[in-house]
Write a protein that holds these residues in place. Structure first.
Motif, PDB file in Angstrom:
ATOM      1  N   SER A  41       0.833  -1.197   0.000  1.00 34.53           N
ATOM      2  CA  SER A  41       0.000   0.000   0.000  1.00 34.53           C
ATOM      3  C   SER A  41       0.866   1.245   0.000  1.00 34.53           C
ATOM      4  O   SER A  41       1.984   1.253   0.515  1.00 34.53           O
ATOM      5  CB  SER A  41      -0.894  -0.003   1.243  1.00 34.53           C
ATOM      6  N   GLY A  42       0.321   2.339  -0.557  1.00 34.29           N
ATOM      7  CA  GLY A  42       1.040   3.610  -0.569  1.00 34.29           C
ATOM      8  C   GLY A  42       0.746   4.458   0.642  1.00 34.29           C
ATOM      9  O   GLY A  42       1.006   5.649   0.651  1.00 34.29           O
ATOM     10  N   LYS A  43       0.196   3.851   1.712  1.00 33.30           N
ATOM     11  CA  LYS A  43      -0.202   4.637   2.884  1.00 33.30           C
ATOM     12  C   LYS A  43       1.009   5.229   3.609  1.00 33.30           C
ATOM     13  O   LYS A  43       0.875   6.185   4.361  1.00 33.30           O
ATOM     14  CB  LYS A  43      -1.027   3.790   3.848  1.00 33.30           C
ATOM     15  N   ASP A  44       2.184   4.648   3.422  1.00 36.06           N
ATOM     16  CA  ASP A  44       3.394   5.224   4.013  1.00 36.06           C
ATOM     17  C   ASP A  44       4.574   4.879   3.113  1.00 36.06           C
ATOM     18  O   ASP A  44       4.418   4.281   2.068  1.00 36.06           O
ATOM     19  CB  ASP A  44       3.611   4.720   5.444  1.00 36.06           C
ATOM     20  N   PHE A  45       5.772   5.256   3.555  1.00 33.29           N
ATOM     21  CA  PHE A  45       6.948   4.994   2.727  1.00 33.29           C
ATOM     22  C   PHE A  45       7.863   3.960   3.362  1.00 33.29           C
ATOM     23  O   PHE A  45       9.045   3.923   3.095  1.00 33.29           O
ATOM     24  CB  PHE A  45       7.681   6.301   2.431  1.00 33.29           C
ATOM     25  N   ILE A  68       2.629   9.745 -11.422  1.00 32.03           N
ATOM     26  CA  ILE A  68       3.083  10.444 -10.209  1.00 32.03           C
ATOM     27  C   ILE A  68       2.543   9.808  -8.941  1.00 32.03           C
ATOM     28  O   ILE A  68       3.181   9.876  -7.886  1.00 32.03           O
ATOM     29  CB  ILE A  68       2.689  11.952 -10.287  1.00 32.03           C
ATOM     30  N   ASP A  69       1.378   9.144  -9.007  1.00 34.48           N
ATOM     31  CA  ASP A  69       0.800   8.567  -7.788  1.00 34.48           C
ATOM     32  C   ASP A  69       1.557   7.335  -7.301  1.00 34.48           C
ATOM     33  O   ASP A  69       1.234   6.796  -6.245  1.00 34.48           O
ATOM     34  CB  ASP A  69      -0.685   8.243  -7.980  1.00 34.48           C
ATOM     35  N   ARG A  70       2.580   6.894  -8.051  1.00 34.27           N
ATOM     36  CA  ARG A  70       3.405   5.783  -7.553  1.00 34.27           C
ATOM     37  C   ARG A  70       4.252   6.217  -6.369  1.00 34.27           C
ATOM     38  O   ARG A  70       4.720   5.384  -5.597  1.00 34.27           O
ATOM     39  CB  ARG A  70       4.318   5.233  -8.662  1.00 34.27           C
ATOM     40  N   LEU A  71       4.424   7.540  -6.207  1.00 29.62           N
ATOM     41  CA  LEU A  71       5.227   8.044  -5.091  1.00 29.62           C
ATOM     42  C   LEU A  71       4.458   8.074  -3.779  1.00 29.62           C
ATOM     43  O   LEU A  71       5.048   8.067  -2.709  1.00 29.62           O
ATOM     44  CB  LEU A  71       5.740   9.456  -5.397  1.00 29.62           C
ATOM     45  N   GLY A  72       3.147   8.137  -3.837  1.00 22.35           N
ATOM     46  CA  GLY A  72       2.369   8.209  -2.603  1.00 22.35           C
ATOM     47  C   GLY A  72       0.881   8.245  -2.859  1.00 22.35           C
ATOM     48  O   GLY A  72       0.432   8.259  -4.001  1.00 22.35           O
ATOM     49  N   ARG A  73       0.093   8.280  -1.774  1.00 24.98           N
ATOM     50  CA  ARG A  73      -1.364   8.199  -1.906  1.00 24.98           C
ATOM     51  C   ARG A  73      -2.018   9.560  -2.026  1.00 24.98           C
ATOM     52  O   ARG A  73      -3.187   9.651  -2.373  1.00 24.98           O
ATOM     53  CB  ARG A  73      -1.959   7.460  -0.707  1.00 24.98           C
ATOM     54  N   ASN A  74      -1.287  10.654  -1.707  1.00 29.00           N
ATOM     55  CA  ASN A  74      -1.861  11.995  -1.856  1.00 29.00           C
ATOM     56  C   ASN A  74      -0.738  12.977  -2.188  1.00 29.00           C
ATOM     57  O   ASN A  74       0.444  12.649  -2.094  1.00 29.00           O
ATOM     58  CB  ASN A  74      -2.615  12.429  -0.593  1.00 29.00           C
ATOM     59  N   TYR A  75      -1.145  14.187  -2.581  1.00 30.42           N
ATOM     60  CA  TYR A  75      -0.142  15.143  -3.067  1.00 30.42           C
ATOM     61  C   TYR A  75       0.768  15.670  -1.964  1.00 30.42           C
ATOM     62  O   TYR A  75       1.891  16.076  -2.238  1.00 30.42           O
ATOM     63  CB  TYR A  75      -0.833  16.284  -3.813  1.00 30.42           C
ATOM     64  N   GLU A  76       0.310  15.643  -0.731  1.00 27.71           N
ATOM     65  CA  GLU A  76       1.189  16.062   0.374  1.00 27.71           C
ATOM     66  C   GLU A  76       2.386  15.122   0.480  1.00 27.71           C
ATOM     67  O   GLU A  76       3.542  15.547   0.579  1.00 27.71           O
ATOM     68  CB  GLU A  76       0.399  16.066   1.691  1.00 27.71           C
ATOM     69  N   GLU A  77       2.110  13.824   0.426  1.00 30.76           N
ATOM     70  CA  GLU A  77       3.186  12.835   0.480  1.00 30.76           C
ATOM     71  C   GLU A  77       4.033  12.881  -0.796  1.00 30.76           C
ATOM     72  O   GLU A  77       5.258  12.768  -0.733  1.00 30.76           O
ATOM     73  CB  GLU A  77       2.585  11.442   0.651  1.00 30.76           C
ATOM     74  N   ILE A  78       3.365  13.044  -1.930  1.00 27.25           N
ATOM     75  CA  ILE A  78       4.086  13.097  -3.197  1.00 27.25           C
ATOM     76  C   ILE A  78       5.049  14.279  -3.225  1.00 27.25           C
ATOM     77  O   ILE A  78       6.208  14.151  -3.631  1.00 27.25           O
ATOM     78  CB  ILE A  78       3.088  13.169  -4.373  1.00 27.25           C
ATOM     79  N   VAL A 119       4.380  22.752 -12.084  1.00 26.24           N
ATOM     80  CA  VAL A 119       3.242  21.896 -12.437  1.00 26.24           C
ATOM     81  C   VAL A 119       2.775  21.090 -11.229  1.00 26.24           C
ATOM     82  O   VAL A 119       1.579  20.978 -10.956  1.00 26.24           O
ATOM     83  CB  VAL A 119       3.620  20.943 -13.599  1.00 26.24           C
ATOM     84  N   LEU A 120       3.725  20.535 -10.476  1.00 28.02           N
ATOM     85  CA  LEU A 120       3.367  19.723  -9.313  1.00 28.02           C
ATOM     86  C   LEU A 120       2.686  20.563  -8.239  1.00 28.02           C
ATOM     87  O   LEU A 120       1.728  20.120  -7.591  1.00 28.02           O
ATOM     88  CB  LEU A 120       4.613  19.042  -8.749  1.00 28.02           C
ATOM     89  N   GLN A 121       3.165  21.794  -8.051  1.00 30.82           N
ATOM     90  CA  GLN A 121       2.530  22.693  -7.083  1.00 30.82           C
ATOM     91  C   GLN A 121       1.091  22.994  -7.502  1.00 30.82           C
ATOM     92  O   GLN A 121       0.183  23.042  -6.664  1.00 30.82           O
ATOM     93  CB  GLN A 121       3.326  24.001  -6.978  1.00 30.82           C
ATOM     94  N   ILE A 122       0.870  23.191  -8.790  1.00 23.32           N
ATOM     95  CA  ILE A 122      -0.481  23.464  -9.284  1.00 23.32           C
ATOM     96  C   ILE A 122      -1.377  22.252  -9.064  1.00 23.32           C
ATOM     97  O   ILE A 122      -2.522  22.372  -8.597  1.00 23.32           O
ATOM     98  CB  ILE A 122      -0.443  23.852 -10.784  1.00 23.32           C
ATOM     99  N   LEU A 123      -0.860  21.066  -9.387  1.00 23.17           N
ATOM    100  CA  LEU A 123      -1.633  19.847  -9.167  1.00 23.17           C
ATOM    101  C   LEU A 123      -1.986  19.673  -7.697  1.00 23.17           C
ATOM    102  O   LEU A 123      -3.103  19.289  -7.346  1.00 23.17           O
ATOM    103  CB  LEU A 123      -0.837  18.632  -9.654  1.00 23.17           C
ATOM    104  N   SER A 124      -1.018  19.963  -6.826  1.00 23.76           N
ATOM    105  CA  SER A 124      -1.243  19.860  -5.394  1.00 23.76           C
ATOM    106  C   SER A 124      -2.313  20.848  -4.936  1.00 23.76           C
ATOM    107  O   SER A 124      -3.189  20.517  -4.133  1.00 23.76           O
ATOM    108  CB  SER A 124       0.065  20.108  -4.632  1.00 23.76           C
ATOM    109  N   TYR A 125      -2.245  22.072  -5.464  1.00 24.96           N
ATOM    110  CA  TYR A 125      -3.234  23.098  -5.113  1.00 24.96           C
ATOM    111  C   TYR A 125      -4.631  22.677  -5.567  1.00 24.96           C
ATOM    112  O   TYR A 125      -5.608  22.804  -4.819  1.00 24.96           O
ATOM    113  CB  TYR A 125      -2.850  24.424  -5.769  1.00 24.96           C
ATOM    114  N   VAL A 126      -4.733  22.164  -6.781  1.00 23.03           N
ATOM    115  CA  VAL A 126      -6.034  21.722  -7.312  1.00 23.03           C
ATOM    116  C   VAL A 126      -6.603  20.585  -6.463  1.00 23.03           C
ATOM    117  O   VAL A 126      -7.792  20.584  -6.125  1.00 23.03           O
ATOM    118  CB  VAL A 126      -5.896  21.275  -8.786  1.00 23.03           C
ATOM    119  N   ALA A 127      -5.740  19.626  -6.097  1.00 26.96           N
ATOM    120  CA  ALA A 127      -6.189  18.497  -5.288  1.00 26.96           C
ATOM    121  C   ALA A 127      -6.659  18.962  -3.911  1.00 26.96           C
ATOM    122  O   ALA A 127      -7.693  18.524  -3.398  1.00 26.96           O
ATOM    123  CB  ALA A 127      -5.062  17.474  -5.143  1.00 26.96           C
TER     124      ALA A 127
END
Length: 203
Positions: A41-45, A68-78, A119-127
């Motif tokens: 699971s991507g719940k932690d690293f 990009i979601d392979r790095l984590g379950r939400n944009y804060e973790e990503i 781009v990642l900051q924008i995606l994070s803001y949108v999410a």
């Protein structure tokens, strides 16, 4: 030492198949021996292969991901992992599903890192905005339902007939509130609340 290209693959469960990600990495010419796979699971690293990869990569290397979601379950973790890899480890990242998320030099005045970070900051803001909008819609829906008389939570326990007799005895100091509550099979606080509410209703 020549920079190395690595790939990372994650599937959430052992039943899921990683073939789609592996094919994409192979088409990008990532050597199979440099691909690290976690079936967790991507719940932690706390992922063994991911940790091993982080120890292996060196400044100047490139990490390739299918999405990009392979790095984590939400944009804060990503974002946290993105900053760690690109800023601390000084490793480039290429996200195949999103060409703008490519930190390698573009050959122009702006570097790939700057564009990808933006781009990642924008995606994070949108999410984040979408999460806040969902919470706001939920609050508004609950408020509207309450105005319509919809009750939330557990239904209130019905006051039994025996309560009125015990309440009179309690008021006459013939019985304690605790004993009265025990006979009714309820908490003492509930008995006292019923007693207060009955006085309010009478007034």
């Amino acid at each position: 030492m020549k920079p190395t290209i690595y790939g990372y693959v994650r599937v959430s469960t052992k039943e899921q198949c990683e073939d789609r990600q592996l094919i994409a990495l192979q088409e990008f010419s990532v050597p199979r021996e440099n691909v690290y796979i976690d079936k967790l699971s991507g719940k932690d690293f706390n992922r063994p292969r991911y940790k091993r990869l982080m120890r292996k990569i060196r400044p100047g290397d490139t990490l390739v991901l299918k999405s990009i979601d392979r790095l984590g379950r939400n944009y804060e973790e990503i974002l946290k992992q993105w900053r760690y890899i690109t800023k601390e480890k000084r490793v480039d990242i290429v996200v195949l599903d999103m060409p703008l998320l490519d930190t390698r030099q573009t050959g122009q005045s702006l570097t790939g890192t700057f564009v990808a970070d933006l781009v990642l900051q924008i995606l994070s803001y949108v999410a984040q905005t979408e999460r806040e909008n969902i919470r706001q819609r939920q609050k508004e829906g609950i408020a509207a339902a309450k105005l319509r008389g919809v009750r939330f939570g557990r239904p209130r326990k019905e006051i039994p007939e025996m309560f009125w007799k015990l309440k009179t005895e309690w008021e006459n100091q013939e019985i304690t509130s605790r004993k009265a509550a025990e006979q009714l099979g309820i908490a003492q606080d509930t008995f006292l609340r019923w007693a207060r509410e009955s006085l309010t209703n009478v007034n």
